[in-house]
Scaffold this motif. Sequence first.
Motif, PDB file in Angstrom:
ATOM      1  N   CYS A  29      24.663  -1.957  12.387  1.00  0.00           N
ATOM      2  CA  CYS A  29      24.447  -3.373  12.687  1.00  0.00           C
ATOM      3  C   CYS A  29      24.340  -4.078  11.338  1.00  0.00           C
ATOM      4  O   CYS A  29      23.810  -3.505  10.378  1.00  0.00           O
ATOM      5  CB  CYS A  29      23.176  -3.587  13.498  1.00  0.00           C
ATOM      6  SG  CYS A  29      22.832  -5.340  13.844  1.00  0.00           S
ATOM      7  N   CYS A  31      22.357  -6.218  10.480  1.00  0.00           N
ATOM      8  CA  CYS A  31      20.952  -6.400  10.076  1.00  0.00           C
ATOM      9  C   CYS A  31      20.485  -5.216   9.235  1.00  0.00           C
ATOM     10  O   CYS A  31      19.513  -5.313   8.507  1.00  0.00           O
ATOM     11  CB  CYS A  31      20.037  -6.596  11.283  1.00  0.00           C
ATOM     12  SG  CYS A  31      19.569  -5.094  12.177  1.00  0.00           S
ATOM     13  N   CYS A  41      18.594  -0.983  16.893  1.00  0.00           N
ATOM     14  CA  CYS A  41      17.842  -2.190  16.548  1.00  0.00           C
ATOM     15  C   CYS A  41      17.878  -3.110  17.773  1.00  0.00           C
ATOM     16  O   CYS A  41      18.529  -2.792  18.781  1.00  0.00           O
ATOM     17  CB  CYS A  41      18.468  -2.875  15.329  1.00  0.00           C
ATOM     18  SG  CYS A  41      20.139  -3.466  15.633  1.00  0.00           S
ATOM     19  N   HIS A  43      19.450  -5.802  18.222  1.00  0.00           N
ATOM     20  CA  HIS A  43      20.813  -6.279  18.497  1.00  0.00           C
ATOM     21  C   HIS A  43      21.631  -5.204  19.209  1.00  0.00           C
ATOM     22  O   HIS A  43      22.339  -5.487  20.169  1.00  0.00           O
ATOM     23  CB  HIS A  43      21.476  -6.713  17.178  1.00  0.00           C
ATOM     24  CG  HIS A  43      20.552  -7.528  16.337  1.00  0.00           C
ATOM     25  ND1 HIS A  43      19.992  -7.062  15.166  1.00  0.00           N
ATOM     26  CD2 HIS A  43      20.023  -8.765  16.551  1.00  0.00           C
ATOM     27  CE1 HIS A  43      19.174  -7.973  14.675  1.00  0.00           C
ATOM     28  NE2 HIS A  43      19.174  -9.010  15.489  1.00  0.00           N
TER      29      HIS A  43
HETATM   30 ZN   LIG Z   1      20.564  -5.252  14.218  1.00  0.00          ZN
END
Ligand SMILES: [Zn+2]
Length: 102
Positions: A29, A31, A41, A43
Amino acid sequence: MKVVASSEYIFAVYEGAIRYIVCLERKTCSCGRFQHDEILCAHAMTVSKKKNIKDVHLYCSDYYKLDALTNTYAVTIEPLSHKSDWIAPESIMEEVLLSPRY
Ligand SMILES: [Zn+2]
């Protein structure tokens, strides 16, 4: 969060005005947490719910699984004697252990 599919494995996840890119195939991801922590995570979890993925364990490191925990304690852990009975080199005994900076 809003999820927009780019392909079978790649998704854009909108959290307010911020867009994160999740790739389930590479377990990443944008992030950074998915690949760093080796667990979904927020997401990636949102994507898994959107795709109706039942077994999210496929996207987690084996370190988070029951077998890893069980194997950690599979070996016998010997109890230590009293600290006063320990035989340690003087150089070790003189070391000062400080708490982590962060
Ligand atoms: Zn993420």
